[in-house]
Design an enzyme around this catalytic site. Structure first.
Site, PDB file in Angstrom:
ATOM      1  N   SER A 117      -5.178  -4.999 -25.587  1.00 17.30           N
ATOM      2  CA  SER A 117      -4.087  -3.912 -25.615  1.00 17.30           C
ATOM      3  C   SER A 117      -4.589  -3.274 -27.164  1.00 17.30           C
ATOM      4  O   SER A 117      -5.174  -3.835 -28.130  1.00 17.30           O
ATOM      5  CB  SER A 117      -2.639  -4.174 -25.742  1.00 17.30           C
ATOM      6  N   PHE A 123      -5.516 -10.774 -20.201  1.00 13.70           N
ATOM      7  CA  PHE A 123      -5.136 -11.364 -18.624  1.00 13.70           C
ATOM      8  C   PHE A 123      -5.833 -10.776 -17.427  1.00 13.70           C
ATOM      9  O   PHE A 123      -5.971 -11.415 -16.326  1.00 13.70           O
ATOM     10  CB  PHE A 123      -3.707 -11.686 -18.581  1.00 13.70           C
ATOM     11  N   CYS A 175      -7.456  -1.715 -16.628  1.00 13.83           N
ATOM     12  CA  CYS A 175      -7.393  -0.658 -17.814  1.00 13.83           C
ATOM     13  C   CYS A 175      -8.267   0.682 -17.370  1.00 13.83           C
ATOM     14  O   CYS A 175      -8.149   1.805 -17.954  1.00 13.83           O
ATOM     15  CB  CYS A 175      -8.466  -1.308 -18.834  1.00 13.83           C
ATOM     16  N   LYS A 178     -12.143 -17.103 -26.212  1.00 14.87           N
ATOM     17  CA  LYS A 178     -10.731 -17.531 -26.319  1.00 14.87           C
ATOM     18  C   LYS A 178     -10.204 -16.624 -25.429  1.00 14.87           C
ATOM     19  O   LYS A 178      -9.778 -15.007 -25.256  1.00 14.87           O
ATOM     20  CB  LYS A 178     -10.264 -17.062 -27.593  1.00 14.87           C
ATOM     21  N   GLU A 204       1.340   3.161 -21.879  1.00 16.51           N
ATOM     22  CA  GLU A 204       0.626   2.454 -20.656  1.00 16.51           C
ATOM     23  C   GLU A 204       1.372   1.641 -20.187  1.00 16.51           C
ATOM     24  O   GLU A 204       1.820   0.458 -20.500  1.00 16.51           O
ATOM     25  CB  GLU A 204      -0.664   1.629 -21.548  1.00 16.51           C
ATOM     26  N   GLU A 235      -4.012 -16.544 -22.295  1.00 16.33           N
ATOM     27  CA  GLU A 235      -3.303 -17.692 -22.278  1.00 16.33           C
ATOM     28  C   GLU A 235      -2.523 -17.749 -20.837  1.00 16.33           C
ATOM     29  O   GLU A 235      -1.903 -18.545 -20.454  1.00 16.33           O
ATOM     30  CB  GLU A 235      -2.381 -17.973 -23.472  1.00 16.33           C
TER      31      GLU A 235
HETATM   32  P1  NAD Z   1      -3.349  -8.384 -25.288  1.00 24.05           P
HETATM   33  O1  NAD Z   1      -3.706  -7.366 -26.141  1.00 24.05           O
HETATM   34  O2  NAD Z   1      -1.772  -8.786 -25.058  1.00 24.05           O
HETATM   35  O3  NAD Z   1      -4.039  -9.705 -25.216  1.00 24.05           O
HETATM   36  C1  NAD Z   1      -5.549  -9.764 -25.226  1.00 24.05           C
HETATM   37  C2  NAD Z   1      -6.015 -11.060 -26.063  1.00 24.05           C
HETATM   38  O4  NAD Z   1      -5.336 -11.000 -27.458  1.00 24.05           O
HETATM   39  C3  NAD Z   1      -5.478 -12.165 -25.638  1.00 24.05           C
HETATM   40  O5  NAD Z   1      -6.467 -13.314 -25.526  1.00 24.05           O
HETATM   41  C4  NAD Z   1      -4.341 -12.721 -26.364  1.00 24.05           C
HETATM   42  O6  NAD Z   1      -4.039 -14.115 -26.288  1.00 24.05           O
HETATM   43  C5  NAD Z   1      -4.657 -12.137 -27.657  1.00 24.05           C
HETATM   44  N1  NAD Z   1      -3.267 -11.613 -28.454  1.00 24.05           N
HETATM   45  C6  NAD Z   1      -2.212 -11.370 -28.022  1.00 24.05           C
HETATM   46  N2  NAD Z   1      -1.468 -11.081 -28.863  1.00 24.05           N
HETATM   47  C7  NAD Z   1      -1.886 -11.103 -30.097  1.00 24.05           C
HETATM   48  C8  NAD Z   1      -1.593 -11.301 -31.525  1.00 24.05           C
HETATM   49  N3  NAD Z   1      -0.361 -10.748 -31.647  1.00 24.05           N
HETATM   50  N4  NAD Z   1      -2.407 -11.458 -32.308  1.00 24.05           N
HETATM   51  C9  NAD Z   1      -3.755 -12.061 -31.963  1.00 24.05           C
HETATM   52  N5  NAD Z   1      -4.278 -12.111 -30.729  1.00 24.05           N
HETATM   53  C10 NAD Z   1      -3.185 -11.710 -29.837  1.00 24.05           C
HETATM   54  O7  NAD Z   1      -3.669  -7.714 -23.760  1.00 24.05           O
HETATM   55  P2  NAD Z   1      -3.496  -8.312 -22.472  1.00 24.05           P
HETATM   56  O8  NAD Z   1      -1.792  -7.921 -21.916  1.00 24.05           O
HETATM   57  O9  NAD Z   1      -3.892  -9.614 -22.047  1.00 24.05           O
HETATM   58  O10 NAD Z   1      -4.381  -7.306 -21.507  1.00 24.05           O
HETATM   59  C11 NAD Z   1      -3.835  -5.963 -21.009  1.00 24.05           C
HETATM   60  C12 NAD Z   1      -4.361  -4.784 -21.874  1.00 24.05           C
HETATM   61  O11 NAD Z   1      -5.745  -4.907 -22.038  1.00 24.05           O
HETATM   62  C13 NAD Z   1      -4.006  -3.488 -21.335  1.00 24.05           C
HETATM   63  O12 NAD Z   1      -3.754  -2.772 -22.516  1.00 24.05           O
HETATM   64  C14 NAD Z   1      -5.257  -3.334 -20.885  1.00 24.05           C
HETATM   65  O13 NAD Z   1      -5.557  -1.733 -20.972  1.00 24.05           O
HETATM   66  C15 NAD Z   1      -6.400  -3.749 -21.787  1.00 24.05           C
HETATM   67  N6  NAD Z   1      -7.748  -3.648 -21.238  1.00 24.05           N
HETATM   68  C16 NAD Z   1      -8.594  -2.881 -21.813  1.00 24.05           C
HETATM   69  C17 NAD Z   1      -9.963  -2.869 -21.398  1.00 24.05           C
HETATM   70  C18 NAD Z   1     -10.899  -2.136 -21.816  1.00 24.05           C
HETATM   71  O14 NAD Z   1     -11.976  -2.116 -21.272  1.00 24.05           O
HETATM   72  N7  NAD Z   1     -10.499  -1.082 -22.725  1.00 24.05           N
HETATM   73  C19 NAD Z   1     -10.019  -3.992 -20.121  1.00 24.05           C
HETATM   74  C20 NAD Z   1      -8.778  -4.718 -19.802  1.00 24.05           C
HETATM   75  C21 NAD Z   1      -7.982  -4.688 -20.289  1.00 24.05           C
END
Ligand code: NAD
Length: 509
Positions: free
Chosen positions: A240, A163, A295, A187, A394, A190
């Protein structure tokens, strides 16, 4: 409800229905499952996003597969032509994209514009695809035999994004992927799904053939279908760490190439000889920019030796000046968090921190703007002990922790023992210490007096340890490797004795 490809950013009083983009047109979700999208600055629901079913993901993959056969055969110069037009349209409409980001994510408009600009840099990088795809050639490896290497696209590839950068992170993926000749299924998160639909319209306007870029909205159902779909060759994921690990393990088990970028706990080490004002400015900018939902945000400042007290004083002095408010207000410097639940979770670290021995220097619960928005003011914890929740987790919000360390070795040891290894920064005036640091430190992106060392688009982005699962980093040269197969051709020809006269100027298209 009104159906729109993307909802109006500012004035949406109605709840917009947000769907998919498949085969070059908006598609209303039919799964019967959906989720709310909020304006985090007001706390009001602005949209309802359809969550894709297995059949809807399959439809997007089918459209991408059909488009692949022709897209991979489009000449490099024609592909570059389209990429340049995409670059112009994204540049011209950056304000509109930024407004959509602010309306659904909450980040301030200037920050949203900065996000689009960093994404544009990757599109510009992808415009160099003819050079990036050049192979090698060895003449006469044997008598009359030559060998050359080429790189070819994988087919249908997918991106699953978080997000916090709803425009930029997809732009880490689709520009190099489609420039290499792949077709793409995205994808998005959401929580802020609309920017990708707006970008899809721009890509079509730029002349990208239908089916080359598709968007499916959704949750775990869509992600799982992507991870098991036999026609998807590769998956790029950013999010994450627990989900990154899951995506990597499931995708690779199903025979896919996967790069999965995870979470972070970025340390900023300040040595006693550092410029305290510069370090304090950097800590505030990198700790609270985008409400700490980056991140690459600095979440831990490690103050070495006697720099601790003056540094904490200098950070504290700056905090009342940070203007927190609606991201559309040009006066705001920091917006709300993404959801009410996330704001409450982030805020809970203040009491947890105090209970585990830290000092609350600034309590953002007391300074958050009034109203129903998901706001938390800037918060500072001092004397945070490694091993406590605030240090370990985090937090992903505007809560900056200060850890006191006696020596450089102790400070670097903290970074190297940390399970994450995304970004890290050192503040010092000592070039020798800086050089030693870049040699010693176990992280993928290192800043020397630079708090957020996000690599420019012609280098690649990625962390170490639990911040990245997979071998290749995002965008830059490593993305060209990720989105292509290598092929080596060994050839022998009879001497050609034929030729013809053609006075026309040579054409490539
Ligand atoms: P998230 O892991 O909750 O979601 C990321 C994606 O995975 C979304 O599209 C979501 O719909 C999907 N998702 C969520 N739960 C899922 C599940 N149980 N099974 C399958 N798919 C699932 O992350 P977020 O909250 O949207 O974003 C924040 C996180 O992203 C933080 O941990 C941040 O550090 C990380 N991030 C990392 C970088 C990097 O370059 N390393 C960059 C941006 C964000």
């Amino acid at each position: 409800m009104t159906e729109l490809a993307h909802p109006p950013a500012e004035t949406a009083e109605e709840i917009a229905t947000i769907g998919h983009w498949i085969g070059g047109r908006p598609v209303r979700g039919t799964s019967g499952r959906s989720g709310p999208v909020f304006n985090p600055a007001t706390g009001r629901q602005s949209g309802e996003v359809g969550f894709a079913s297995v059949e809807e993901v399959d439809a997007a993959v089918a459209a991408a597969k059909e488009a692949f056969a022709t897209w991979r055969a489009v000449s490099l110069s024609k592909r570059v032509d389209i990429l340049f037009r995409i670059r112009e349209l994204v540049h011209d409409r950056r304000e509109e994209i930024a407004r959509i980001l602010t309306a659904e994510h909450g980040k301030v408009l200037s920050d949203a514009l900065g996000e689009v600009t960093r994404g544009l840099e990757v599109i510009e990088f992808a415009c160099g695809i003819p050079t990036l795809l050049k192979g090698g050639f060895s003449e006469q490896v044997s008598s009359g035999v030559d060998v050359y290497s080429i790189r070819q696209p994988l087919g249908v590839v997918a991106g699953i994004t978080p997000f916090n950068f709803a425009a930029m992170v997809p732009m880490w993926m689709w520009p190099p992927a489609i420039a290499c000749g792949n077709t793409f299924v995205l994808k998005p998160s959401e929580k802020d799904p609309s920017a990708s639909l707006y970008v899809a319209e721009l890509l079509q306007e730029a002349g990208l053939p239908d089916g080359v870029f598709n968007v499916v909205q959704g949750d775990k159902v869509a992600v799982d279908r992507i991870l098991e779909h036999a026609e998807i060759a590769a998956v790029s994921f950013v999010g994450s760490t627990p989900i990154a690990r899951y995506v990597y393990e499931t995708g690779t088990r199903n025979g896919k190439r996967v790069q999965a970028l995870g979470g972070a706990k970025n340390h900023m080490i300040v040595l006693p000889d550092a410029d305290v004002d510069m370090a304090a400015d950097a800590a505030v900018s990198a700790g609270y920019g985008s409400a700490g939902e980056r991140c690459m945000a600095v979440s831990v400042v490690v103050a070495v030796g006697d720099v601790g007290d003056p540094l904490v004083d200098a950070i504290r002095e700056r905090l009342p000046k940070v203007r927190v408010g609606d991201g559309l207000d040009p006066a705001s410097e920091m917006g709300p968090l993404i959801t009410r639940e996330h704001r409450d979770k982030v805020a809970s670290y203040l009491d947890k921190g105090r209970d585990q021995g830290a000092t609350i220097v600034a309590d953002g619960r007391k300074t958050a703007p009034d109203g129903d928005g998901f706001f938390l003011g800037v918060s500072l914890l001092d004397n945070v002990e490694p091993g406590t929740d605030c240090y370990r987790d985090e937090i992903f919000g505007p809560v900056l922790s200060v850890v006191r360390a006696e020596t450089y070795d102790e400070a670097v040891g903290l970074v190297n023992e940390n399970p994450y290894g995304n970004g890290v920064a050192l503040f010092t005036r000592d070039g020798g210490a800086a050089r030693r640091f870049q040699f010693d430190v176990e992280a993928g992106m290192v800043g020397i007096n630079v708090p957020i060392p996000v690599p420019v688009a012609y280098y690649s982005f990625g962390g170490w340890k639990s911040s990245l699962f997979g071998d290749l980093h995002a965008y830059g040269p490593e993305s060209i490797q990720f989105y292509t197969h290598g092929k080596v051709v060994t050839s022998r020809w009879p001497d050609p004795a034929t030729s013809k006269v053609d006075l026309g100027f040579p054409q490539t298209r």
